[in-house]
Design an enzyme around this catalytic site. Structure first.
Site, mmCIF file in Angstrom:
data_model
loop_
_atom_site.group_PDB
_atom_site.id
_atom_site.type_symbol
_atom_site.label_atom_id
_atom_site.label_comp_id
_atom_site.label_asym_id
_atom_site.label_seq_id
_atom_site.Cartn_x
_atom_site.Cartn_y
_atom_site.Cartn_z
ATOM 1 N N HIS A 1 0.853 -1.196 0.000
ATOM 2 C CA HIS A 1 0.000 0.000 0.000
ATOM 3 C C HIS A 1 0.882 1.237 0.000
ATOM 4 O O HIS A 1 2.093 1.143 0.156
ATOM 5 C CB HIS A 1 -0.997 -0.019 1.162
ATOM 6 C CG HIS A 1 -0.394 0.104 2.529
ATOM 7 N ND1 HIS A 1 0.401 -0.861 3.099
ATOM 8 C CD2 HIS A 1 -0.485 1.093 3.466
ATOM 9 C CE1 HIS A 1 0.760 -0.476 4.315
ATOM 10 N NE2 HIS A 1 0.243 0.712 4.555
ATOM 11 N N HIS B 1 1.450 3.907 1.886
ATOM 12 C CA HIS B 1 2.011 4.679 3.001
ATOM 13 C C HIS B 1 3.539 4.734 2.929
ATOM 14 O O HIS B 1 4.194 3.755 2.580
ATOM 15 C CB HIS B 1 1.551 4.090 4.337
ATOM 16 C CG HIS B 1 0.110 4.399 4.641
ATOM 17 N ND1 HIS B 1 -0.639 3.675 5.531
ATOM 18 C CD2 HIS B 1 -0.710 5.375 4.149
ATOM 19 C CE1 HIS B 1 -1.868 4.196 5.587
ATOM 20 N NE2 HIS B 1 -1.940 5.215 4.757
ATOM 21 N N ASP C 1 5.874 4.684 5.060
ATOM 22 C CA ASP C 1 6.704 3.738 5.813
ATOM 23 C C ASP C 1 6.763 2.372 5.130
ATOM 24 O O ASP C 1 7.430 1.455 5.616
ATOM 25 C CB ASP C 1 6.241 3.620 7.282
ATOM 26 C CG ASP C 1 4.844 3.053 7.425
ATOM 27 O OD1 ASP C 1 3.933 3.503 6.703
ATOM 28 O OD2 ASP C 1 4.653 2.141 8.272
ATOM 29 N N HIS C 2 6.092 2.249 3.971
ATOM 30 C CA HIS C 2 6.138 1.000 3.193
ATOM 31 C C HIS C 2 6.765 1.198 1.810
ATOM 32 O O HIS C 2 7.283 0.256 1.237
ATOM 33 C CB HIS C 2 4.734 0.396 3.066
ATOM 34 C CG HIS C 2 4.166 0.029 4.407
ATOM 35 N ND1 HIS C 2 4.059 -1.271 4.831
ATOM 36 C CD2 HIS C 2 3.746 0.793 5.438
ATOM 37 C CE1 HIS C 2 3.569 -1.291 6.070
ATOM 38 N NE2 HIS C 2 3.374 -0.047 6.458
ATOM 39 N N HIS D 1 -7.636 -0.457 5.277
ATOM 40 C CA HIS D 1 -6.577 0.405 5.842
ATOM 41 C C HIS D 1 -6.310 1.531 4.844
ATOM 42 O O HIS D 1 -6.295 2.698 5.211
ATOM 43 C CB HIS D 1 -5.336 -0.442 6.089
ATOM 44 C CG HIS D 1 -4.146 0.334 6.590
ATOM 45 N ND1 HIS D 1 -4.090 0.912 7.835
ATOM 46 C CD2 HIS D 1 -2.955 0.623 5.996
ATOM 47 C CE1 HIS D 1 -2.916 1.522 7.991
ATOM 48 N NE2 HIS D 1 -2.216 1.362 6.881
ATOM 49 N N ASP E 1 -0.313 -3.658 6.302
ATOM 50 C CA ASP E 1 -0.942 -3.119 7.517
ATOM 51 C C ASP E 1 -2.413 -3.500 7.620
ATOM 52 O O ASP E 1 -3.211 -2.760 8.190
ATOM 53 C CB ASP E 1 -0.831 -1.585 7.530
ATOM 54 C CG ASP E 1 0.571 -1.101 7.818
ATOM 55 O OD1 ASP E 1 1.461 -1.947 8.063
ATOM 56 O OD2 ASP E 1 0.783 0.122 7.787
ATOM 57 N N HIS F 1 4.466 -4.602 10.627
ATOM 58 C CA HIS F 1 4.989 -3.976 11.852
ATOM 59 C C HIS F 1 5.114 -4.971 13.002
ATOM 60 O O HIS F 1 4.365 -5.945 13.062
ATOM 61 C CB HIS F 1 4.053 -2.855 12.328
ATOM 62 C CG HIS F 1 4.002 -1.670 11.425
ATOM 63 N ND1 HIS F 1 4.752 -0.534 11.645
ATOM 64 C CD2 HIS F 1 3.271 -1.429 10.307
ATOM 65 C CE1 HIS F 1 4.486 0.356 10.694
ATOM 66 N NE2 HIS F 1 3.591 -0.159 9.866
#
Ligand code: ZN
Ligand code: FE
Length: 266
Positions: A65, A67, A69-70, A123, A140, A178
């Protein structure tokens, strides 16, 4: 070494390695003796360092996805590694070379693995998972003993996505984005204080964290036994959700929405 020189024999030392990024992200790295593919590289540095230290050739990047942090590390990785980048069609990820969606197949031939793409929105709008060779990379959406927040979809959508994942074979290895397990178990205990599988899980996962080891991968069976978000039909879970809401709700999506709201404030 060139990509076609990577081996794909079953005994070639295939492994899935967790690379740590930021404070609690995992960049799951699939590798054999010569090649590697990475899932959700939010940061480039841990990936580039690992490839160099292990003398591995990167052959693919998979994103679940949009985001940061990915996907935040993809552009920097591409500066030195020209590889295909798979990710959800319908999310704003500028570095994708191969946009994919539910039903598509992603083969990483150099590693001898192939994945089916599953649509698991909730999400984010078009979040996807990669499922194959008994492994699930779910970003996530499903966490160990928990689930992602509803940012772009609806609770109903996220619930349907989790149901889809829960229907996979019990022994499927679940690789989440995570390390949230112990905090999630704390919430799960508030929902189901008498779930003995949950208490056993807490003891074994706490031991792993004490030794600074990942609590992942999990399995679908373990999630079905301990993850409250996959247990919304259980009387004890319904009762706790009702107590939180102060009213009677018993439909699975309604119980799920109550748990998700409760967890946001927990
Ligand atoms: Zn996310
Ligand atoms: Fe994340």
């Amino acid at each position: 070494m060139r990509p076609d020189e990577c081996t794909n024999m079953p005994d070639n030392g295939f492994q899935v390695i967790p690379l740590r990024a930021f404070t609690d992200n995992y960049v799951w790295t699939l590798r054999n003796a010569a090649c590697a593919a990475v899932v959700d590289p939010g940061e480039a540095r841990p990936v580039l360092d690992y490839l160099a230290a292990e003398k591995l050739l990167l052959v693919a990047i998979l994103a679940t996805h949009h985001h940061q942090d990915h996907v935040g590390g993809i552009a920097e990785i591409l500066e030195t590694h020209a590889v295909p980048v798979y990710g959800p069609r319908g999310e704003p990820i500028t570095t994708l070379t191969h946009p994919v969606g539910g039903g598509d197949r992603v083969a990483v031939e150099q590693l001898g693995v192939a994945f089916e793409v599953l649509d698991i929105p909730g999400h984010t709008r078009a979040h996807i998972a990669y499922y194959g060779s008994n492994m699930l990379f779910c970003g996530d959406t499903l966490f160990a003993c928990g689930c992602g927040r509803v940012f772009e979809g609806t609770p109903q959508q996220l619930y349907a996505s989790l149901e889809k994942l829960a229907a996979l074979p019990d022994d499927t290895l679940v690789y989440c984005g995570h390390e949230y397990t112990l905090a999630n178990i704390g919430f799960a205990k508030a929902v189901e204080p008498d779930n003995s599988a949950l208490l056993e899980r807490e003891a074994s996962d706490a031991r792993l964290r004490r030794d600074k080891l990942p609590t992942l991968p999990s399995t679908i069976a373990r999630e079905k036994a301990t993850n409250p978000f996959l247990r919304v039909m259980r009387p004890a879970v319904i009762e706790s959700a009702n107590k939180y809401l102060g009213k009677r709700v018993s439909d699975p999506a309604g119980v799920f929405a109550a748990l998700r709201q409760w967890k946001n404030q927990f």
